[in-house]
Design a protein around this motif. Structure first.
Motif, PDB file in Angstrom:
ATOM      1  N   SER A  31       0.827  -1.209   0.000  1.00 59.22           N
ATOM      2  CA  SER A  31       0.000   0.000   0.000  1.00 59.22           C
ATOM      3  C   SER A  31       0.857   1.253   0.000  1.00 59.22           C
ATOM      4  CB  SER A  31      -0.943  -0.008   1.192  1.00 59.22           C
ATOM      5  OG  SER A  31      -0.283  -0.405   2.338  1.00 59.22           O
ATOM      6  N   HIS A  34       1.293   2.783  -3.526  1.00 59.54           N
ATOM      7  CA  HIS A  34       0.250   3.595  -4.149  1.00 59.54           C
ATOM      8  C   HIS A  34       0.557   5.085  -4.063  1.00 59.54           C
ATOM      9  CE1 HIS A  34      -2.622   0.360  -5.005  1.00 59.54           C
ATOM     10  NE2 HIS A  34      -2.126  -0.210  -3.956  1.00 59.54           N
ATOM     11  N   LYS A  38       2.446   6.970  -7.571  1.00 59.44           N
ATOM     12  CA  LYS A  38       1.473   7.701  -8.368  1.00 59.44           C
ATOM     13  C   LYS A  38       1.335   9.159  -7.997  1.00 59.44           C
ATOM     14  CE  LYS A  38       1.003   3.938  -8.393  1.00 59.44           C
ATOM     15  NZ  LYS A  38      -0.273   3.294  -8.349  1.00 59.44           N
ATOM     16  N   PRO A  82       5.289   3.681 -14.265  1.00 55.56           N
ATOM     17  CA  PRO A  82       4.590   2.409 -14.034  1.00 55.56           C
ATOM     18  C   PRO A  82       5.517   1.216 -14.118  1.00 55.56           C
ATOM     19  CG  PRO A  82       3.400   3.737 -15.612  1.00 55.56           C
ATOM     20  CD  PRO A  82       4.709   4.385 -15.406  1.00 55.56           C
ATOM     21  N   HIS A  86       6.049  -1.407 -11.186  1.00 57.85           N
ATOM     22  CA  HIS A  86       5.786  -2.816 -11.422  1.00 57.85           C
ATOM     23  C   HIS A  86       6.993  -3.670 -11.062  1.00 57.85           C
ATOM     24  CE1 HIS A  86       4.349  -6.458 -13.190  1.00 57.85           C
ATOM     25  NE2 HIS A  86       5.474  -6.558 -13.857  1.00 57.85           N
ATOM     26  N   VAL A  89       6.975  -4.099  -7.273  1.00 58.76           N
ATOM     27  CA  VAL A  89       5.921  -5.025  -6.838  1.00 58.76           C
ATOM     28  C   VAL A  89       6.299  -6.453  -7.167  1.00 58.76           C
ATOM     29  CG1 VAL A  89       3.646  -5.814  -7.507  1.00 58.76           C
ATOM     30  CG2 VAL A  89       3.947  -3.515  -6.797  1.00 58.76           C
ATOM     31  N   VAL A  93       6.540  -9.658  -4.670  1.00 63.21           N
ATOM     32  CA  VAL A  93       5.748 -10.878  -4.808  1.00 63.21           C
ATOM     33  C   VAL A  93       6.660 -12.090  -4.897  1.00 63.21           C
ATOM     34  CG1 VAL A  93       4.198 -12.119  -6.326  1.00 63.21           C
ATOM     35  CG2 VAL A  93       3.771  -9.750  -5.808  1.00 63.21           C
ATOM     36  N   TRP A 100      -0.625  -6.749   3.667  1.00 60.58           N
ATOM     37  CA  TRP A 100      -1.361  -6.426   4.885  1.00 60.58           C
ATOM     38  C   TRP A 100      -2.821  -6.311   4.533  1.00 60.58           C
ATOM     39  CZ3 TRP A 100      -4.475  -2.323   6.357  1.00 60.58           C
ATOM     40  CH2 TRP A 100      -4.669  -2.133   7.737  1.00 60.58           C
ATOM     41  N   THR A 101      -3.721  -6.926   5.336  1.00 61.97           N
ATOM     42  CA  THR A 101      -5.154  -6.785   5.069  1.00 61.97           C
ATOM     43  C   THR A 101      -5.872  -6.378   6.333  1.00 61.97           C
ATOM     44  OG1 THR A 101      -5.290  -9.158   5.359  1.00 61.97           O
ATOM     45  CG2 THR A 101      -5.434  -8.339   3.111  1.00 61.97           C
TER      46      THR A 101
ATOM     47  N   PRO C 102      -6.677  -3.030   1.726  1.00 61.84           N
ATOM     48  CA  PRO C 102      -5.901  -3.564   0.597  1.00 61.84           C
ATOM     49  C   PRO C 102      -6.317  -4.990   0.266  1.00 61.84           C
ATOM     50  CG  PRO C 102      -4.471  -2.660   2.284  1.00 61.84           C
ATOM     51  CD  PRO C 102      -5.822  -2.758   2.876  1.00 61.84           C
ATOM     52  N   ILE C 104      -6.102  -8.217  -3.055  1.00 59.84           N
ATOM     53  CA  ILE C 104      -5.573  -8.626  -4.355  1.00 59.84           C
ATOM     54  C   ILE C 104      -6.731  -9.149  -5.179  1.00 59.84           C
ATOM     55  CG2 ILE C 104      -4.152 -10.324  -5.499  1.00 59.84           C
ATOM     56  CD1 ILE C 104      -2.066  -9.904  -3.486  1.00 59.84           C
ATOM     57  N   ASN C 122       0.056  -0.777 -17.886  1.00 60.41           N
ATOM     58  CA  ASN C 122       0.612   0.513 -17.490  1.00 60.41           C
ATOM     59  C   ASN C 122      -0.484   1.481 -17.087  1.00 60.41           C
ATOM     60  OD1 ASN C 122       3.249  -0.072 -17.653  1.00 60.41           O
ATOM     61  ND2 ASN C 122       3.691   1.126 -19.461  1.00 60.41           N
ATOM     62  N   THR C 125      -1.589   0.556 -13.608  1.00 60.50           N
ATOM     63  CA  THR C 125      -0.597   0.956 -12.621  1.00 60.50           C
ATOM     64  C   THR C 125      -0.545   2.465 -12.450  1.00 60.50           C
ATOM     65  OG1 THR C 125       0.681  -0.959 -13.296  1.00 60.50           O
ATOM     66  CG2 THR C 125       1.779   0.617 -11.915  1.00 60.50           C
ATOM     67  N   LEU C 126      -0.764   3.186 -13.535  1.00 60.59           N
ATOM     68  CA  LEU C 126      -0.670   4.648 -13.463  1.00 60.59           C
ATOM     69  C   LEU C 126      -1.816   5.234 -12.657  1.00 60.59           C
ATOM     70  CD1 LEU C 126       1.363   6.569 -14.568  1.00 60.59           C
ATOM     71  CD2 LEU C 126      -0.025   6.881 -16.565  1.00 60.59           C
ATOM     72  N   THR C 127      -2.971   4.549 -12.624  1.00 59.69           N
ATOM     73  CA  THR C 127      -4.085   5.045 -11.837  1.00 59.69           C
ATOM     74  C   THR C 127      -3.849   4.705 -10.372  1.00 59.69           C
ATOM     75  OG1 THR C 127      -5.349   4.243 -13.690  1.00 59.69           O
ATOM     76  CG2 THR C 127      -6.572   5.171 -11.880  1.00 59.69           C
ATOM     77  N   PRO C 128      -3.844   5.686  -9.484  1.00 61.70           N
ATOM     78  CA  PRO C 128      -3.592   5.374  -8.083  1.00 61.70           C
ATOM     79  C   PRO C 128      -4.704   4.486  -7.538  1.00 61.70           C
ATOM     80  CG  PRO C 128      -3.338   7.678  -8.477  1.00 61.70           C
ATOM     81  CD  PRO C 128      -3.950   7.118  -9.699  1.00 61.70           C
ATOM     82  N   GLY C 129      -4.338   3.633  -6.582  1.00 60.98           N
ATOM     83  CA  GLY C 129      -5.310   2.724  -6.006  1.00 60.98           C
ATOM     84  C   GLY C 129      -5.244   1.351  -6.607  1.00 60.98           C
ATOM     85  N   THR C 130      -4.653   1.213  -7.803  1.00 62.96           N
ATOM     86  CA  THR C 130      -4.518  -0.113  -8.396  1.00 62.96           C
ATOM     87  C   THR C 130      -3.110  -0.272  -8.942  1.00 62.96           C
ATOM     88  OG1 THR C 130      -5.427   0.809 -10.416  1.00 62.96           O
ATOM     89  CG2 THR C 130      -6.923  -0.438  -9.059  1.00 62.96           C
ATOM     90  N   ILE C 131      -2.496  -1.431  -8.675  1.00 64.18           N
ATOM     91  CA  ILE C 131      -1.168  -1.730  -9.219  1.00 64.18           C
ATOM     92  C   ILE C 131      -1.218  -3.115  -9.848  1.00 64.18           C
ATOM     93  CG2 ILE C 131       1.224  -2.220  -8.655  1.00 64.18           C
ATOM     94  CD1 ILE C 131       1.143  -0.252  -6.507  1.00 64.18           C
ATOM     95  N   THR C 132      -0.814  -3.222 -11.110  1.00 65.95           N
ATOM     96  CA  THR C 132      -0.752  -4.533 -11.737  1.00 65.95           C
ATOM     97  C   THR C 132       0.386  -5.336 -11.143  1.00 65.95           C
ATOM     98  OG1 THR C 132      -1.378  -3.418 -13.750  1.00 65.95           O
ATOM     99  CG2 THR C 132      -0.745  -5.712 -13.939  1.00 65.95           C
ATOM    100  N   ILE C 133       0.093  -6.578 -10.715  1.00 64.85           N
ATOM    101  CA  ILE C 133       1.171  -7.426 -10.192  1.00 64.85           C
ATOM    102  C   ILE C 133       1.685  -8.340 -11.288  1.00 64.85           C
ATOM    103  CG2 ILE C 133       1.698  -9.248  -8.566  1.00 64.85           C
ATOM    104  CD1 ILE C 133      -0.228  -7.997  -6.642  1.00 64.85           C
ATOM    105  N   HIS C 144      -3.332  -5.322  -7.316  1.00 63.14           N
ATOM    106  CA  HIS C 144      -3.481  -4.980  -5.903  1.00 63.14           C
ATOM    107  C   HIS C 144      -4.260  -3.676  -5.815  1.00 63.14           C
ATOM    108  CE1 HIS C 144      -2.046  -3.262  -2.055  1.00 63.14           C
ATOM    109  NE2 HIS C 144      -2.084  -4.507  -1.650  1.00 63.14           N
ATOM    110  N   VAL C 145      -5.326  -3.652  -4.985  1.00 60.89           N
ATOM    111  CA  VAL C 145      -6.102  -2.418  -4.834  1.00 60.89           C
ATOM    112  C   VAL C 145      -5.991  -1.952  -3.393  1.00 60.89           C
ATOM    113  CG1 VAL C 145      -7.713  -2.957  -6.644  1.00 60.89           C
ATOM    114  CG2 VAL C 145      -8.212  -3.648  -4.327  1.00 60.89           C
ATOM    115  N   ILE C 146      -6.104  -0.627  -3.217  1.00 64.12           N
ATOM    116  CA  ILE C 146      -5.938  -0.095  -1.868  1.00 64.12           C
ATOM    117  C   ILE C 146      -7.269  -0.047  -1.139  1.00 64.12           C
ATOM    118  CG2 ILE C 146      -6.210   2.368  -2.348  1.00 64.12           C
ATOM    119  CD1 ILE C 146      -3.647   2.635  -0.594  1.00 64.12           C
TER     120      ILE C 146
END
Lengths: 105, 97, 168
Positions: A31, A34, A38, A82, A86, A89, A93, A100-101, C102, C104, C122, C125-133, C144-146
């Motif tokens: 987290s 994020h 960004k 990005p 990536h 991340v 992984v 964390w949840t 958070p 997945i 991309n 990933t560029l949008t905050p709140g989501t990241i491609t794993i 992954h989302v926040i």
């Protein structure tokens, strides 16, 4: 022109502040990415656009080239940021870090 | 106008202390990497501010572009290097217990 | 065979033009010496590695894709701005630890070409709140989302838009 530049730089600094505070406050590594990846990119976009408007000045050729170069930095950062996020991340992984949840029972 | 840019540059420099804290304390290696990356992206903007302050934007813009590239390559290389390191787990367990 | 060679020449010319424009932008000098130097080095690079930037078979439908891609960028920037403000609200909120959640998430993408998948990853990933794993070979995307709200709708809309851009 200068007013627009000042407003955009201030918005950019606000985003930068958000990114820095988010890196401190977020609970875990996933987290934290994020705000780090960004909000910083957005702050860079805003403040760089403001600086490009300011550097345009009185529209001579050299100043226009400088402005274009600043825009080029923004485009470059928007393509690479990005990818860098990536990569981090992916490293997390593969190393097997658990996200964390929220505990909801 | 110069005063505004000076203030913004100083504010940006102070802002770097927060990611620096994460880079020094951060529980895992990757947290430190995030901190370093954030400092790097702030430096890219800071270099342009310095250029405006010295009235040599045309020169500092090239340095800034090179710095953005270096930052990207450094993060890529470091994350590739650390992804197979066993130490990530150990470090967390030491802190957590 | 005939057609293939012509396409390669076309992609080389386009690569040369793009590189020469960037050379002009970065050097900022327009005397004969610098122009000739730039033309020679751009021609060398274009002759050796044109296939890296523009794969020849895709060339005929590239102009349409580029045009639609340029129209896609403002929409993406707007979404990025909205999501940025949302994440910034979360960061500055005093009770942040209760607001974030958070998770997945995963979904199957129907995009086929590599370029479309890279663009989708991309953009997410560029949008905050989501990241491609991870994206698997068959288009299975893990991200992954926040908090749940950021990841509920946006990736699906984004996928539809990108499918439109690349004509899939």
């Amino acid at each position: 022109m200068n007013t627009i530049a000042v407003i955009m730089i201030l918005i950019g600094l606000l985003f930068f502040t958000g990114g820095a505070v988010g890196i401190i406050r977020m609970p875990d590594f996933y987290s934290r990415l994020h705000p780090a990846g960004k909000l910083d990119t957005m702050g860079l976009l805003m403040s760089m656009l403001g600086l490009a408007v300011y550097a345009l000045g009185d529209m001579t050729l050299g100043e226009a080239l400088t402005s274009l170069k600043i825009i080029l930095i923004v485009v470059f950062v928007f393509i690479t940021s990005p990818t860098a996020t990536h990569a981090i991340v992916d490293a997390g992984v593969r190393a097997g870090l658990e996200p964390w949840t929220q505990d909801r029972h | 106008m110069d005063l505004f840019f000076l203030g913004s540059a100083i504010f940006l420099t102070l802002l770097m202390l927060l990611p620096l804290y994460r880079a020094i304390v951060g529980p895992t290696v990757l947290d430190r990497l995030i901190g370093v990356n954030a400092i790097g992206s702030k430096t890219t903007a800071l270099l342009i501010f310095i250029g405006v302050l010295y009235h040599r934007v045309d020169m500092f813009v090239d340095i800034s572009l090179a710095y953005a590239m270096l930052n990207f390559i450094a993060v890529l290389a470091a994350s590739r290097y650390f992804q197979k390191r066993k130490g990530l787990y150990d470090e967390i367990e030491h802190r957590g217990s | 065979m005939e057609k293939e060679t012509r396409a390669t020449v076309g992609s080389r010319v386009i690569t040369f033009l793009i590189m020469f424009a960037i050379w002009l932008l970065l050097s900022g000098r327009f005397d004969a010496f610098h122009l000739v130097l730039g033309a020679v080095s751009c021609a060398l690079v274009a002759a050796f590695s044109a296939d890296l930037l523009l794969p020849s078979p895709d060339l005929p439908r590239m102009p349409g894709v580029w045009w639609r891609f340029i129209k896609y960028i403002p929409w993406l920037l707007y979404q990025v701005l909205v999501a940025n403000i949302h994440v910034m609200y979360l960061v500055f909120h005093p009770r942040m630890m209760e607001l974030i959640d958070p998770q997945i998430m995963e979904f199957d993408s129907r995009l086929k070409s590599d370029m479309a998948r890279v663009t989708l990853a991309n953009s997410i990933t560029l949008t905050p709140g989501t990241i491609t794993i991870y994206i698997s070979l068959y288009g299975h995307i893990t991200f992954h989302v926040i908090d749940i709200e950021s990841g509920k709708t946006l990736p699906w809309i984004m996928e539809a838009r990108i499918g439109e851009v690349f004509g899939e």
